[in-house]
Motif scaffolding. Structure first.
Motif, PDB file in Angstrom:
ATOM      1  N   VAL A 107       0.850  -1.199   0.000  1.00  0.00           N
ATOM      2  CA  VAL A 107       0.000   0.000   0.000  1.00  0.00           C
ATOM      3  C   VAL A 107       0.885   1.249   0.000  1.00  0.00           C
ATOM      4  O   VAL A 107       1.503   1.597   1.001  1.00  0.00           O
ATOM      5  CB  VAL A 107      -0.962  -0.009   1.208  1.00  0.00           C
ATOM      6  CG1 VAL A 107      -1.770   1.284   1.250  1.00  0.00           C
ATOM      7  CG2 VAL A 107      -1.898  -1.219   1.129  1.00  0.00           C
ATOM      8  N   LYS A 141       0.065   4.490  -0.968  1.00  0.00           N
ATOM      9  CA  LYS A 141      -0.595   5.801  -0.960  1.00  0.00           C
ATOM     10  C   LYS A 141       0.253   6.825  -0.205  1.00  0.00           C
ATOM     11  O   LYS A 141       0.843   6.501   0.836  1.00  0.00           O
ATOM     12  CB  LYS A 141      -1.978   5.683  -0.313  1.00  0.00           C
ATOM     13  CG  LYS A 141      -1.950   5.209   1.139  1.00  0.00           C
ATOM     14  CD  LYS A 141      -3.341   4.821   1.636  1.00  0.00           C
ATOM     15  CE  LYS A 141      -3.307   4.523   3.125  1.00  0.00           C
ATOM     16  NZ  LYS A 141      -4.525   3.848   3.609  1.00  0.00           N
ATOM     17  N   ILE A 172      -7.857   0.499  -3.222  1.00  0.00           N
ATOM     18  CA  ILE A 172      -8.271  -0.071  -1.930  1.00  0.00           C
ATOM     19  C   ILE A 172      -9.135   0.869  -1.104  1.00  0.00           C
ATOM     20  O   ILE A 172      -9.738   0.456  -0.127  1.00  0.00           O
ATOM     21  CB  ILE A 172      -7.038  -0.489  -1.082  1.00  0.00           C
ATOM     22  CG1 ILE A 172      -6.173   0.721  -0.757  1.00  0.00           C
ATOM     23  CG2 ILE A 172      -6.222  -1.562  -1.814  1.00  0.00           C
ATOM     24  CD1 ILE A 172      -5.146   0.441   0.314  1.00  0.00           C
ATOM     25  N   MET A 174     -13.644  -7.984   1.013  1.00  0.00           N
ATOM     26  CA  MET A 174     -12.598  -7.209   1.684  1.00  0.00           C
ATOM     27  C   MET A 174     -13.177  -6.657   2.980  1.00  0.00           C
ATOM     28  O   MET A 174     -14.384  -6.421   3.058  1.00  0.00           O
ATOM     29  CB  MET A 174     -12.166  -6.052   0.781  1.00  0.00           C
ATOM     30  CG  MET A 174     -11.081  -5.159   1.353  1.00  0.00           C
ATOM     31  SD  MET A 174     -11.678  -3.793   2.371  1.00  0.00           S
ATOM     32  CE  MET A 174     -10.845  -2.435   1.579  1.00  0.00           C
ATOM     33  N   MET A 197     -12.018  -4.451   6.966  1.00  0.00           N
ATOM     34  CA  MET A 197     -11.056  -3.859   7.892  1.00  0.00           C
ATOM     35  C   MET A 197     -11.531  -4.106   9.309  1.00  0.00           C
ATOM     36  O   MET A 197     -12.699  -3.873   9.615  1.00  0.00           O
ATOM     37  CB  MET A 197     -10.955  -2.344   7.673  1.00  0.00           C
ATOM     38  CG  MET A 197     -10.388  -1.967   6.323  1.00  0.00           C
ATOM     39  SD  MET A 197     -10.603  -0.208   5.987  1.00  0.00           S
ATOM     40  CE  MET A 197      -9.139   0.435   6.798  1.00  0.00           C
ATOM     41  N   MET A 220      -3.803  -5.511   7.728  1.00  0.00           N
ATOM     42  CA  MET A 220      -2.958  -4.359   7.430  1.00  0.00           C
ATOM     43  C   MET A 220      -1.715  -4.468   8.317  1.00  0.00           C
ATOM     44  O   MET A 220      -1.524  -5.473   8.999  1.00  0.00           O
ATOM     45  CB  MET A 220      -3.728  -3.053   7.713  1.00  0.00           C
ATOM     46  CG  MET A 220      -5.162  -3.165   7.247  1.00  0.00           C
ATOM     47  SD  MET A 220      -6.222  -1.697   7.273  1.00  0.00           S
ATOM     48  CE  MET A 220      -5.338  -0.420   8.077  1.00  0.00           C
ATOM     49  N   SER A 221      -0.877  -3.419   8.321  1.00  0.00           N
ATOM     50  CA  SER A 221       0.388  -3.520   9.069  1.00  0.00           C
ATOM     51  C   SER A 221       0.198  -4.007  10.499  1.00  0.00           C
ATOM     52  O   SER A 221       0.933  -4.868  10.972  1.00  0.00           O
ATOM     53  CB  SER A 221       1.099  -2.157   9.090  1.00  0.00           C
ATOM     54  OG  SER A 221       1.529  -1.828   7.795  1.00  0.00           O
ATOM     55  N   ARG A 279      -3.059  -6.219   2.842  1.00  0.00           N
ATOM     56  CA  ARG A 279      -2.778  -4.868   2.329  1.00  0.00           C
ATOM     57  C   ARG A 279      -1.868  -4.159   3.331  1.00  0.00           C
ATOM     58  O   ARG A 279      -2.318  -3.732   4.385  1.00  0.00           O
ATOM     59  CB  ARG A 279      -4.084  -4.086   2.153  1.00  0.00           C
ATOM     60  CG  ARG A 279      -5.180  -4.833   1.387  1.00  0.00           C
ATOM     61  CD  ARG A 279      -6.470  -4.025   1.361  1.00  0.00           C
ATOM     62  NE  ARG A 279      -6.878  -3.594   2.704  1.00  0.00           N
ATOM     63  CZ  ARG A 279      -7.676  -4.287   3.498  1.00  0.00           C
ATOM     64  NH1 ARG A 279      -8.193  -5.434   3.123  1.00  0.00           N
ATOM     65  NH2 ARG A 279      -7.968  -3.821   4.701  1.00  0.00           N
ATOM     66  N   ILE A 280      -0.589  -4.059   3.012  1.00  0.00           N
ATOM     67  CA  ILE A 280       0.375  -3.571   4.000  1.00  0.00           C
ATOM     68  C   ILE A 280       1.081  -2.320   3.492  1.00  0.00           C
ATOM     69  O   ILE A 280       1.675  -2.320   2.418  1.00  0.00           O
ATOM     70  CB  ILE A 280       1.392  -4.676   4.346  1.00  0.00           C
ATOM     71  CG1 ILE A 280       0.639  -5.907   4.888  1.00  0.00           C
ATOM     72  CG2 ILE A 280       2.404  -4.165   5.365  1.00  0.00           C
ATOM     73  CD1 ILE A 280       1.537  -7.064   5.283  1.00  0.00           C
ATOM     74  N   GLY A 281       0.978  -1.243   4.270  1.00  0.00           N
ATOM     75  CA  GLY A 281       1.571   0.034   3.886  1.00  0.00           C
ATOM     76  C   GLY A 281       2.725   0.434   4.773  1.00  0.00           C
ATOM     77  O   GLY A 281       3.907   0.287   4.419  1.00  0.00           O
ATOM     78  N   SER A 282       2.425   0.927   5.970  1.00  0.00           N
ATOM     79  CA  SER A 282       3.467   1.554   6.802  1.00  0.00           C
ATOM     80  C   SER A 282       4.585   0.590   7.200  1.00  0.00           C
ATOM     81  O   SER A 282       5.729   1.023   7.345  1.00  0.00           O
ATOM     82  CB  SER A 282       2.846   2.232   8.022  1.00  0.00           C
ATOM     83  OG  SER A 282       1.809   1.472   8.557  1.00  0.00           O
ATOM     84  N   ARG A 307       3.253   7.596   6.691  1.00  0.00           N
ATOM     85  CA  ARG A 307       2.837   8.439   5.555  1.00  0.00           C
ATOM     86  C   ARG A 307       2.884   9.911   5.934  1.00  0.00           C
ATOM     87  O   ARG A 307       2.497  10.279   7.045  1.00  0.00           O
ATOM     88  CB  ARG A 307       1.393   8.074   5.143  1.00  0.00           C
ATOM     89  CG  ARG A 307       1.282   6.720   4.486  1.00  0.00           C
ATOM     90  CD  ARG A 307      -0.145   6.375   4.132  1.00  0.00           C
ATOM     91  NE  ARG A 307      -0.925   5.891   5.269  1.00  0.00           N
ATOM     92  CZ  ARG A 307      -0.980   4.620   5.659  1.00  0.00           C
ATOM     93  NH1 ARG A 307      -0.286   3.700   5.024  1.00  0.00           N
ATOM     94  NH2 ARG A 307      -1.710   4.256   6.690  1.00  0.00           N
TER      95      ARG A 307
HETATM   96  C1  LIG Z   1      -4.012   2.607   4.143  1.00  0.00           C
HETATM   97  C2  LIG Z   1      -4.728   1.319   4.039  1.00  0.00           C
HETATM   98  C3  LIG Z   1      -4.078   0.101   4.318  1.00  0.00           C
HETATM   99  C4  LIG Z   1      -2.646   0.004   4.807  1.00  0.00           C
HETATM  100  O1  LIG Z   1      -2.533   0.464   6.116  1.00  0.00           O
HETATM  101  P1  LIG Z   1      -1.153   0.257   6.963  1.00  0.00           P
HETATM  102  O2  LIG Z   1      -1.616   0.339   8.356  1.00  0.00           O
HETATM  103  O3  LIG Z   1      -0.269   1.386   6.570  1.00  0.00           O
HETATM  104  O4  LIG Z   1      -0.594  -1.056   6.602  1.00  0.00           O
HETATM  105  C5  LIG Z   1      -4.794  -1.079   4.130  1.00  0.00           C
HETATM  106  N1  LIG Z   1      -6.064  -1.068   3.712  1.00  0.00           N
HETATM  107  C6  LIG Z   1      -6.732   0.079   3.436  1.00  0.00           C
HETATM  108  C7  LIG Z   1      -8.147   0.008   2.979  1.00  0.00           C
HETATM  109  C8  LIG Z   1      -6.085   1.303   3.598  1.00  0.00           C
HETATM  110  O5  LIG Z   1      -6.750   2.432   3.337  1.00  0.00           O
END
Ligand SMILES: *Cc1c(COP(=O)(O)O)cnc(C)c1O
Length: 220
Positions: A24, A26, A68, A152, A154, A193-194, A209-212, A218
């Protein structure tokens, strides 16, 4: 190895075969994505259509782009011609609008239906009963330019990991029930997620879905 490549390697080691990692990206610049790309990453997730489209234009063409975040109907046109998967279909109105834009682009778009499982009011998604109604009535299946690949969701943002686990489990049970009753071709369960992906994987995620944890914090 750079920091992003390091993070990716560490995360990939913990993911079982068959679980797809969506990086992820963004709010991160193209250079950060290119470092991940250099480390073999090809699937990237973004939450804003215009940012996603700009990165698509700038970066290598073998990247798979996933949308996403919450999607407004008037923004679908920016991504419909090339996006690989839309994770965040949370209303019939949005599904119909995606179907229309996909038809214009001459494509059948893969989508996930976002189910609301968290305690928080603010998170988007169908509630299970409402979604089941549309599946039962075959209303989503009539849209010929979208293909529902899965669900999907959260989990709540909480330190209570047993609650998070329960929410992932609820999502998986809905996935299995809907697959059995209505959509046998569903093959993607996007959750984790993270902060919570190891639990999501234990509870049956096929996509995280892994971002940070990959790119760092960010800068909004
Ligand atoms: C930003 C986001 C993520 C990733 O989040 P992190 O905590 O940075 O891993 C995953 N899913 C969705 C829908 C997001 O908006």
């Amino acid at each position: 190895m750079g920091r992003i490549a390091d993070n990716l390697a560490r995360i990939r080691e913990t993911l079982p075969a068959g679980v797809t990692l969506v990086a992820v990206s963004k709010f991160h610049p193209a250079e950060a994505l290119m470092e991940a790309y250099g480390a073999g990453q090809r699937v990237f997730g973004e939450s804003r259509p215009q940012e996603l489209a700009a990165k698509y234009r700038e970066l290598p063409k073998d990247i798979e782009w996933h949308m996403i975040g919450h999607l407004q109907t008037n923004k679908i046109k920016y991504i419909a011609p090339f996006v690989s998967l839309i994770h965040s279909v949370d209303s019939l109105k949005l599904a119909e609008a995606i179907d229309k834009e996909a038809a214009k682009a001459g494509r059948v778009l893969d989508v996930l239906l976002q189910l609301h499982v968290a305690q928080e009011e603010t998170k988007f998604g169908w509630d299970a009963a409402e979604l089941e109604h549309f599946l039962q009535e075959k209303i989503l299946m009539r849209l010929e330019h979208i293909r529902v690949r899965g669900l999907m969701g959260m989990a709540s943002l909480t330190d209570d990991m047993s609650q998070v686990r329960d929410e992932f489990r609820t999502l998986r049970h809905a996935f299995e029930a809907f697959r059995e009753k209505y959509l046998p071709e569903m093959d993607i369960l996007s959750m984790g997620m993270s902060g919570d992906y190891p639990l999501a994987v234990e509870e049956g995620a096929t996509m995280v879905r892994i971002g940070s944890s990959i790119f760092g914090a960010r800068a909004y």
